[in-house]
Design a protein around this motif. Structure first.
Motif, PDB file in Angstrom:
ATOM      1  N   ASP A 121       0.641  -0.690   0.152  1.00  0.00           N
ATOM      2  CA  ASP A 121      -0.183  -0.209   0.038  1.00  0.00           C
ATOM      3  C   ASP A 121       0.679   1.720   0.209  1.00  0.00           C
ATOM      4  N   VAL A 137      -2.750   1.042  -7.421  1.00  0.00           N
ATOM      5  CA  VAL A 137      -4.310   0.712  -6.300  1.00  0.00           C
ATOM      6  C   VAL A 137      -3.547  -0.289  -5.350  1.00  0.00           C
ATOM      7  N   HIS A 139      -2.844  -2.486  -2.382  1.00  0.00           N
ATOM      8  CA  HIS A 139      -2.851  -4.202  -1.693  1.00  0.00           C
ATOM      9  C   HIS A 139      -3.852  -4.603  -0.319  1.00  0.00           C
ATOM     10  N   GLN A 143      -9.661  -1.630   0.497  1.00  0.00           N
ATOM     11  CA  GLN A 143      -8.835  -1.666  -0.357  1.00  0.00           C
ATOM     12  C   GLN A 143      -9.785  -2.490  -1.205  1.00  0.00           C
ATOM     13  N   LEU A 144      -9.800  -3.687  -1.027  1.00  0.00           N
ATOM     14  CA  LEU A 144     -10.825  -4.753  -1.138  1.00  0.00           C
ATOM     15  C   LEU A 144     -11.854  -4.811  -1.327  1.00  0.00           C
ATOM     16  N   VAL A 146     -13.642  -1.864  -1.059  1.00  0.00           N
ATOM     17  CA  VAL A 146     -13.742  -0.116  -1.826  1.00  0.00           C
ATOM     18  C   VAL A 146     -14.803  -1.253  -3.091  1.00  0.00           C
ATOM     19  N   SER A 147     -13.281  -1.715  -3.674  1.00  0.00           N
ATOM     20  CA  SER A 147     -13.673  -2.034  -4.635  1.00  0.00           C
ATOM     21  C   SER A 147     -14.724  -3.144  -4.777  1.00  0.00           C
ATOM     22  N   ARG A 148     -15.438  -3.739  -4.266  1.00  0.00           N
ATOM     23  CA  ARG A 148     -16.470  -4.521  -4.323  1.00  0.00           C
ATOM     24  C   ARG A 148     -17.878  -3.479  -4.400  1.00  0.00           C
ATOM     25  N   PRO A 153     -14.811   5.563  -0.360  1.00  0.00           N
ATOM     26  CA  PRO A 153     -13.455   5.996  -1.470  1.00  0.00           C
ATOM     27  C   PRO A 153     -13.592   7.365   1.011  1.00  0.00           C
ATOM     28  N   ASP A 178       1.766  -5.094  -9.783  1.00  0.00           N
ATOM     29  CA  ASP A 178       0.605  -4.567 -11.139  1.00  0.00           C
ATOM     30  C   ASP A 178       2.175  -3.898 -11.512  1.00  0.00           C
TER      31      ASP A 178
END
Length: 243
Positions: A121, A137, A139, A143-144, A146-148, A153, A178
């Motif tokens: 991160d 992005v 890890h 964040q997971l 947020v992505s789901r 945010p 990444d």
């Protein structure tokens, strides 16, 4: 290109477990890396320093000058692979290093293009004429979520367990990184930082200090001063690259 870096223990921690390096690979190419170690007082600083050293050395040894993008991607991925194995191997050999690991974010640029790699991160931001853009992005568990769509945010900024990461250098035998590609031009900036800074400043605050601060060589110090005024509960590290 010009670059400046700064790391500080912060206001609470007894030891600085962050590390950074800036390496001029050739006349036109710059490599910068920030690592944020974890694993307790005995090993977090070892993990970050070892990772930064090994990563930079691997890239330096493999750098051949003007290379195709695919070759650059492979070079960086291979450097991450070797770095991960080295840190993991040390954690297995010495009991006091058990469980250590580190984040890693790096940028390789010649002032026309930039390739960014990250695990964990620690972040890379691009500041250009349009504004500030978070390139990497995180890890992280947050964040997971947020992505789901489980968190916004804004909610994520103060969510408990924000520092729990899902990938790290050295905690397992292999790790996935990444890779990001950016075209850059004169007047652009890259900022690499550990979460000790990004947790305390939002994007627009960072943009203001980078874009409107009069002395670019003092930008990292200004960012640190703001973090310390806000309590700096973690180590704070940043690198600013002026294209």
């Amino acid at each position: 290109m010009q670059s400046w870096g700064l790391t500080d223990v912060g206001c609470t921690r007894q030891q600085n477990q962050d590390a950074f390096q800036i390496e001029q690979l050739d006349k036109h190419t710059l490599l910068c890396v920030v690592c944020d170690g974890m694993g307790g007082a005995k090993s977090g600083n070892i993990a970050s320093t070892l990772a930064a050293d090994v990563f930079v050395e691997q890239v330096r040894q493999s750098w051949k000058g003007d290379q195709l993008q695919g070759n650059i991607d492979k070079l960086l991925k291979d450097a991450v692979k070797v770095t991960n194995f080295t840190v993991f191997d040390q954690s297995q050999q010495f009991e006091e290093f058990t469980g250590m690991g580190t984040t890693l974010v790096a940028v390789l640029t010649n002032g026309k293009w930039a390739t960014i790699v990250n695990v964990g991160d620690s972040r890379a931001y691009l500041i250009d004429r349009v504004g500030i853009h978070q390139v990497t992005v995180d890890h992280s568990v947050v964040q997971l979520m947020v992505s789901r769509g489980e968190l916004t945010p804004e909610q994520a900024k103060n969510y408990p367990g924000k520092s729990l990461i899902t990938r790290a250098i050295g905690t397992e035998t292999t790790v996935h990184c990444d890779i990001f590609h950016k075209k850059v031009s004169k007047g652009d900036y890259f900022l690499l930082c550990s979460d000790g800074l990004s947790n305390l400043m939002d994007d627009q605050e960072i943009l203001f200090e980078v874009a409107h601060g009069q002395e670019k060589e003092k930008c990292c110090q200004r960012l640190l001063d703001i973090a310390r005024k806000r309590g700096a509960p973690d180590n704070v590290t940043s690198i600013l690259v002026s294209i």
